[in-house]
Design a protein around this motif. Structure first.
Motif, mmCIF file in Angstrom:
data_model
loop_
_atom_site.group_PDB
_atom_site.id
_atom_site.type_symbol
_atom_site.label_atom_id
_atom_site.label_comp_id
_atom_site.label_asym_id
_atom_site.label_seq_id
_atom_site.Cartn_x
_atom_site.Cartn_y
_atom_site.Cartn_z
ATOM 1 N N GLU A 21 -7.840 -7.273 6.360
ATOM 2 C CA GLU A 21 -7.714 -6.194 6.553
ATOM 3 C C GLU A 21 -6.858 -5.344 5.628
ATOM 4 O OE1 GLU A 21 -9.608 -3.529 9.503
ATOM 5 O OE2 GLU A 21 -11.473 -4.816 9.670
ATOM 6 N N GLN A 22 -5.903 -6.313 5.753
ATOM 7 C CA GLN A 22 -4.691 -5.470 4.547
ATOM 8 C C GLN A 22 -5.185 -5.708 2.769
ATOM 9 O OE1 GLN A 22 -2.018 -4.751 5.673
ATOM 10 N NE2 GLN A 22 -3.040 -4.932 7.032
ATOM 11 N N VAL A 23 -4.380 -4.657 1.701
ATOM 12 C CA VAL A 23 -5.657 -3.831 0.370
ATOM 13 C C VAL A 23 -4.547 -5.546 0.082
ATOM 14 C CG1 VAL A 23 -2.707 -3.012 -0.266
ATOM 15 C CG2 VAL A 23 -5.702 -2.823 -1.317
ATOM 16 N N ILE A 24 -5.545 -6.396 -0.951
ATOM 17 C CA ILE A 24 -4.681 -7.132 -2.203
ATOM 18 C C ILE A 24 -4.900 -6.796 -3.188
ATOM 19 C CG2 ILE A 24 -5.792 -8.787 -3.747
ATOM 20 C CD1 ILE A 24 -7.830 -9.578 -1.202
ATOM 21 N N THR A 62 0.017 9.045 -1.861
ATOM 22 C CA THR A 62 0.134 7.589 -1.730
ATOM 23 C C THR A 62 -0.863 6.940 -1.277
ATOM 24 O OG1 THR A 62 2.597 8.100 -2.335
ATOM 25 C CG2 THR A 62 2.040 5.921 -1.233
ATOM 26 N N ILE A 63 -0.873 7.356 0.500
ATOM 27 C CA ILE A 63 -1.645 7.088 0.814
ATOM 28 C C ILE A 63 -3.654 7.458 0.585
ATOM 29 C CG2 ILE A 63 -2.611 7.232 3.409
ATOM 30 C CD1 ILE A 63 0.006 8.049 4.472
ATOM 31 N N TYR A 64 -3.490 8.218 -0.431
ATOM 32 C CA TYR A 64 -4.649 8.544 -0.942
ATOM 33 C C TYR A 64 -5.481 7.632 -1.919
ATOM 34 C CZ TYR A 64 -9.079 10.879 -3.339
ATOM 35 O OH TYR A 64 -10.699 10.979 -2.497
ATOM 36 N N HIS A 65 -4.503 7.162 -3.001
ATOM 37 C CA HIS A 65 -4.234 6.462 -4.368
ATOM 38 C C HIS A 65 -4.489 4.956 -3.861
ATOM 39 C CE1 HIS A 65 -5.737 9.624 -6.823
ATOM 40 N NE2 HIS A 65 -5.060 10.168 -6.397
ATOM 41 N N HIS A 66 -2.975 4.979 -3.272
ATOM 42 C CA HIS A 66 -2.397 3.582 -2.675
ATOM 43 C C HIS A 66 -2.919 3.118 -0.876
ATOM 44 C CE1 HIS A 66 -1.518 3.759 -6.965
ATOM 45 N NE2 HIS A 66 -0.989 4.044 -7.223
ATOM 46 N N PRO A 67 -3.880 3.387 -0.427
ATOM 47 C CA PRO A 67 -3.455 2.637 0.806
ATOM 48 C C PRO A 67 -4.079 1.168 1.746
ATOM 49 C CG PRO A 67 -6.033 2.701 -0.030
ATOM 50 C CD PRO A 67 -5.339 3.147 -1.341
ATOM 51 N N SER A 68 -2.245 1.044 2.201
ATOM 52 C CA SER A 68 -1.932 -0.191 2.283
ATOM 53 C C SER A 68 -3.154 -1.219 3.359
ATOM 54 C CB SER A 68 -0.499 -0.328 3.309
ATOM 55 O OG SER A 68 -1.221 0.662 4.829
ATOM 56 N N ASN A 69 -4.458 -0.413 3.724
ATOM 57 C CA ASN A 69 -4.580 -1.842 4.299
ATOM 58 C C ASN A 69 -6.094 -0.415 4.762
ATOM 59 O OD1 ASN A 69 -4.885 -0.169 6.964
ATOM 60 N ND2 ASN A 69 -2.877 -0.747 7.646
ATOM 61 N N LEU A 70 -7.250 -1.325 5.294
ATOM 62 C CA LEU A 70 -9.229 -1.041 5.414
ATOM 63 C C LEU A 70 -8.706 -0.019 6.479
ATOM 64 C CD1 LEU A 70 -11.912 -1.671 4.338
ATOM 65 C CD2 LEU A 70 -11.750 -3.258 6.283
ATOM 66 N N ASP A 119 -2.143 -9.585 -7.980
ATOM 67 C CA ASP A 119 -2.226 -10.829 -6.796
ATOM 68 C C ASP A 119 -3.487 -11.419 -7.785
ATOM 69 O OD1 ASP A 119 -3.171 -12.516 -4.612
ATOM 70 O OD2 ASP A 119 -2.625 -11.193 -3.057
ATOM 71 N N ARG A 120 -3.690 -12.133 -7.989
ATOM 72 C CA ARG A 120 -4.168 -13.587 -8.456
ATOM 73 C C ARG A 120 -5.392 -13.406 -8.216
ATOM 74 N NH1 ARG A 120 -5.337 -18.474 -6.413
ATOM 75 N NH2 ARG A 120 -3.874 -18.955 -4.689
ATOM 76 N N ARG A 121 -5.968 -13.785 -6.621
ATOM 77 C CA ARG A 121 -6.996 -13.110 -6.556
ATOM 78 C C ARG A 121 -7.505 -12.077 -6.404
ATOM 79 N NH1 ARG A 121 -5.768 -13.143 0.277
ATOM 80 N NH2 ARG A 121 -3.496 -11.784 -0.935
ATOM 81 N N PHE A 122 -7.015 -10.671 -6.849
ATOM 82 C CA PHE A 122 -7.352 -9.488 -7.332
ATOM 83 C C PHE A 122 -8.678 -9.876 -9.128
ATOM 84 C CE2 PHE A 122 -8.268 -5.651 -8.942
ATOM 85 C CZ PHE A 122 -7.961 -4.727 -8.134
ATOM 86 N N ALA A 123 -7.774 -11.027 -9.555
ATOM 87 C CA ALA A 123 -9.319 -10.711 -10.999
ATOM 88 C C ALA A 123 -10.067 -11.626 -10.401
ATOM 89 C CB ALA A 123 -7.755 -11.243 -11.573
ATOM 90 N N ASP A 124 -9.880 -13.160 -9.665
ATOM 91 C CA ASP A 124 -10.966 -13.927 -9.010
ATOM 92 C C ASP A 124 -11.674 -12.677 -8.557
ATOM 93 O OD1 ASP A 124 -9.559 -15.401 -10.147
ATOM 94 O OD2 ASP A 124 -8.593 -16.025 -8.230
ATOM 95 N N LEU A 157 -11.793 0.000 -8.456
ATOM 96 C CA LEU A 157 -12.088 -0.737 -6.542
ATOM 97 C C LEU A 157 -10.789 -1.304 -6.507
ATOM 98 C CD1 LEU A 157 -14.794 -2.686 -8.953
ATOM 99 C CD2 LEU A 157 -15.358 -1.706 -7.044
ATOM 100 N N PHE A 158 -10.839 -0.768 -5.029
ATOM 101 C CA PHE A 158 -10.444 -1.978 -4.001
ATOM 102 C C PHE A 158 -10.098 -3.353 -3.493
ATOM 103 C CE2 PHE A 158 -9.217 2.715 -4.640
ATOM 104 C CZ PHE A 158 -7.922 2.791 -4.271
ATOM 105 N N PHE A 159 -9.552 -3.960 -3.260
ATOM 106 C CA PHE A 159 -10.140 -5.206 -2.416
ATOM 107 C C PHE A 159 -9.358 -5.897 -1.386
ATOM 108 C CE2 PHE A 159 -11.828 -6.381 -6.474
ATOM 109 C CZ PHE A 159 -12.804 -6.809 -5.977
#
Length: 350
Positions: free
Chosen positions: A327-330, A220-228, A334-339, A320-322
């Protein structure tokens, strides 16, 4: 077996606050690894469980019972340190049974326990030898056997493999995983080595500067990190990070998430770069690709390129990750992700 709970725990030495208002539950029977850089507070947590450095405020519970005023020897925990802490003048047998003698366990029972546990950890042939005649791995097994003989409900391990060479560390990791399966006891293991954490843990508690950054299964941490911090601490090489150039946002992708080729592909994000370094590691090759202001580490299963080759680096949207300004993951919903995906797509260049 036992669960461990930290409730609003603070630990300070003089005016130096190491941990503040920390809450954490370590599950019964799980192999939990506390990982993070030096000075992040992981060993401090371990020593609080053991009762070696009682917390300044808050409560530590073992199996639902507040152990704040219970002496270390009465907590049902056993600790294994990186320096083994075994007695050089005693034989392996005497080292293992030392605690049993102190607790007035009858000789017959001592012999039975020592022989059965030394069998489990592969020390039976060495019981009459002195520690100086043993290898580093065998000495570490003596320390483990001495802890096991107490039949603790919790094993606490503070970087127990850090003094071993690389090959032996891998072997001892496998042995510890098997031992945990066999014993079914709660293991709490401290390391700064994220490979050790990823390979051994049921649950990783990732720490930095006295705070828990993420608590989850390794995958989970590898594929879905919660922050930078989590994204860059877990993974070898770490996640590639670049500046998006808008809203203080950064984008990222794992080294194996990119495809390298001589031709530009149709991926969401595609940039041209030059191979600066090449590390051939057998089953995989790691390339450092320089592109403009960015430098990316790419992991490939094929060894197809050389230093100074001009290549294209293609990354699909799903890789891709944003990360926001905080520094928290988006998250992807979240609508910003597509933007931000659209912004990055606009930065494709050849």
């Amino acid at each position: 077996m036992a669960s461990i709970e930290f409730q609003q725990v603070t630990q300070a030495f003089d005016k130096n606050v190491i941990i503040k208002d920390l809450n954490l539950t370590i599950e019964d029977g799980k192999f939990t690894v506390l990982v993070g850089p030096s000075g992040c507070g992981k060993t401090t947590l371990l020593r609080m469980i053991a009762g070696l450095d009682p917390q300044t405020a808050g409560s530590v519970l073992i199996n639902g019972k507040d152990v704040t005023r219970i002496a270390p020897g009465q907590r049902g925990v056993a600790m294994v340190f990186q320096n083994y802490a075994i007695y050089p003048t005693m034989s392996v047998r005497e080292n293992i049974e030392f605690g049993l003698k102190n607790n007035k366990v009858p000789k017959e029972e001592r012999t039975r326990l020592v022989e059965s546990i030394s069998e489990t950890v592969g020390l039976r042939p060495y019981l009459d030898r002195k520690p100086s005649t043993l290898s580093g791995g065998q000495r570490q097994r003596v320390a483990l056997a001495r802890a096991m003989v107490k039949k603790p409900s919790v094993f606490l391990m503070d970087e127990p493999l850090s003094n071993l060479d690389a090959k032996l560390r891998v072997q001892m990791r496998i042995e510890l995983i098997e031992m945990h399966k066999k014993l079914g006891t709660t293991f709490v293991y401290v390391t700064h080595d994220q490979v050790e954490a990823m390979s051994m843990a049921d649950t990783i508690v990732l720490m930095n500067q006295g705070k828990i950054q993420q608590e989850a299964a390794p995958e989970t941490i590898y594929h879905h990190p919660s922050n930078l911090f989590a994204a860059q601490f877990i993974g070898v090489p770490p996640m590639n990070i670049g500046e998006l150039g808008i809203d203080g946002v950064k984008f990222g992708f794992r080294p194996e998430g990119a495809i390298l080729s001589k031709e530009q592909g149709e991926a969401h994000y595609s940039v041209q770069g030059v191979i600066a370094t090449r590390e051939m590691l057998g089953s995989e090759t790691i390339y450092q690709v320089k592109s403009g202001d960015h430098s990316f580490m790419i992991k490939c299963t094929e060894d197809r390129f050389s230093v100074d080759d001009i290549v294209f680096l293609d990354i699909g949207a799903e890789k891709l990750f944003f990360f926001g300004e905080d520094e928290q993951v988006i998250n992807r919903d979240d609508r910003r992700f597509a933007d931000y995906l659209n912004v990055l797509r606009g930065q494709r260049h050849g």
